[in-house]
Design an enzyme around this catalytic site. Sequence first.
Site, PDB file in Angstrom:
ATOM      1  N   ALA A 146     -14.031  -4.150   7.566  1.00  0.00           N
ATOM      2  CA  ALA A 146     -13.089  -3.046   7.719  1.00  0.00           C
ATOM      3  C   ALA A 146     -11.974  -3.238   6.704  1.00  0.00           C
ATOM      4  O   ALA A 146     -11.587  -4.360   6.417  1.00  0.00           O
ATOM      5  CB  ALA A 146     -12.519  -3.058   9.120  1.00  0.00           C
ATOM      6  N   THR A 147     -11.522  -2.144   6.147  1.00  0.00           N
ATOM      7  CA  THR A 147     -10.511  -2.271   5.088  1.00  0.00           C
ATOM      8  C   THR A 147      -9.354  -1.298   5.235  1.00  0.00           C
ATOM      9  O   THR A 147      -9.517  -0.217   5.771  1.00  0.00           O
ATOM     10  CB  THR A 147     -11.141  -2.008   3.707  1.00  0.00           C
ATOM     11  N   THR A 148      -8.270  -1.676   4.663  1.00  0.00           N
ATOM     12  CA  THR A 148      -7.055  -0.896   4.447  1.00  0.00           C
ATOM     13  C   THR A 148      -6.402  -0.316   5.707  1.00  0.00           C
ATOM     14  O   THR A 148      -6.836   0.680   6.278  1.00  0.00           O
ATOM     15  CB  THR A 148      -7.251   0.237   3.417  1.00  0.00           C
TER      16      THR A 148
END
Lengths: 273, 239
Positions: free
Chosen positions: A50-52
């Site tokens: 999962a990112t940002t």
Amino acid sequence: MQESTANQVAGNATSSFSEHLQRDRPELLPYGRALPAGSGPATPLQVPHATTIVALSYGGGVLMAGDRRATMGNMIASRHIEKVFPADQYSVLGIAGTAGIAIDLTRLFQVELEHYEKIEGTPLSLDGKANRLGAMIRGNLPMALQGLAVVPLFAGYDTTAGIGRLFSYDVTGGRYEEREHHTVGSGSVFARGALKKLWRPGLTEAEAVSVAVESLYDAADDDSATGGPDPVRQLWPVVYTVNRGGARRVPESELAAVAGSIIEARSSARREA
Amino acid sequence: MTQQFYVSPEQLMKDRADFARKGIARGRSVVVISCEDGIALVAENPSPSLHKIGEIYDKIAFAAVGKYNEFESLRQAGVRYADVRGYSYDRDDVTARGLASVYAQSLGAVFTAEQKPFEVELAVTEVGSSQEMDHLYRLTFDGSIADEKGFIVMGGQAEKVSSAIAEGWHASLRFRDAIRLAMRALVTDTETGAKPKALPVQAVEVAVLDRTSESSRGSRRAFRRLNEADITALLAEED
């Protein structure tokens, strides 16, 4: 004899759910598993990431937003994943890193806060919550060294001080209070740049939502692991605000309007980058 | 060497039961009422911080009379049981029935095997989506368990209070009416014979399990403790 009984009783009395699991059901903890020594994979394990996450303060509270993409190497693993969660009535939590462990850690953290509140009859202080989260991330350090790191962002409303506060962490569980805004994840450098230009003191809630969505838009523009607003599937970032009234999820309709106006402004500006 | 006296198991259990009953009878009463809005829990309790009523899980509450340290340890064990279960399976898999049977087993084990039985009586209640789906379990010191309908009264003058509640109870009560009824009924506890008037709000502890917490408050946690101001406001409400 009597003293030792008293010590025993006091020692067993814990208001912490994770401590209770550690003692009675260690197999249920998401971390703390002893991985066989020296048998780590040559290449890092391919699991969804999962990112940002972006978080910023505004007049009267704090806001946290996350995009909806999870990636596995160069593939999109999910377009619907949610990375920002309410931790309790007055705090929210965003996660970047290995999705599976992060989601379990979030669940554990939510139960941890609720458990304390039920056992003690009073909620944990915001600093207490932030420290507990740090301890959990530290618990995950052995996994982080094997490439399964989780990096959270924590925001809450301090009911005693009457202000919104923001905390970032490193993989060793180090806790740092941020004053204005912060981002984590692979697109964070781009989101950070956008926040630096867009954020100013005393934003209203509506302005803060728009700033957060725009900084995620910029992150998605340059980072392939971050998903932008998706008008085809009607997918918008997950945005939570926390203020005196508690945590609130910003409704989809509001986000659709905000994302729509950003996309429109960008396309009418006729600029490449 | 002194000779051990023989005591028949029958006598032993009877003595223990009498002992526990005496301990419970000294305490003030607790009333649990199922009504249209949910479940109201009302206890006569002058302490603002030592609770007789507590939250166990999303839809489940706990009420007790007897010895504080004993029911408090049972309450904490219940919270741990529910949280571990909800965390390892799913939140929906935590039910009052499961919790009540765990309590029944521990109370039963303590009653037969330990030096001294627990001097407590417990109520475990779960609010459902409709009144028919409410669960009210009463657990006594020996581990017996009863599934009650409508309301539970426990503690000192349970019979008197119970008959007062039975007179005024009907299924369509609102929280306001249920709390009024409970506060009136609890008075029979202290002022026997005299004209019953309601207890002051400072002397009661009130909590509710909201049937509609999800839609009205956006919270899956149905339990809500009412403070003095909340109770006063609720009681002042006109029909």
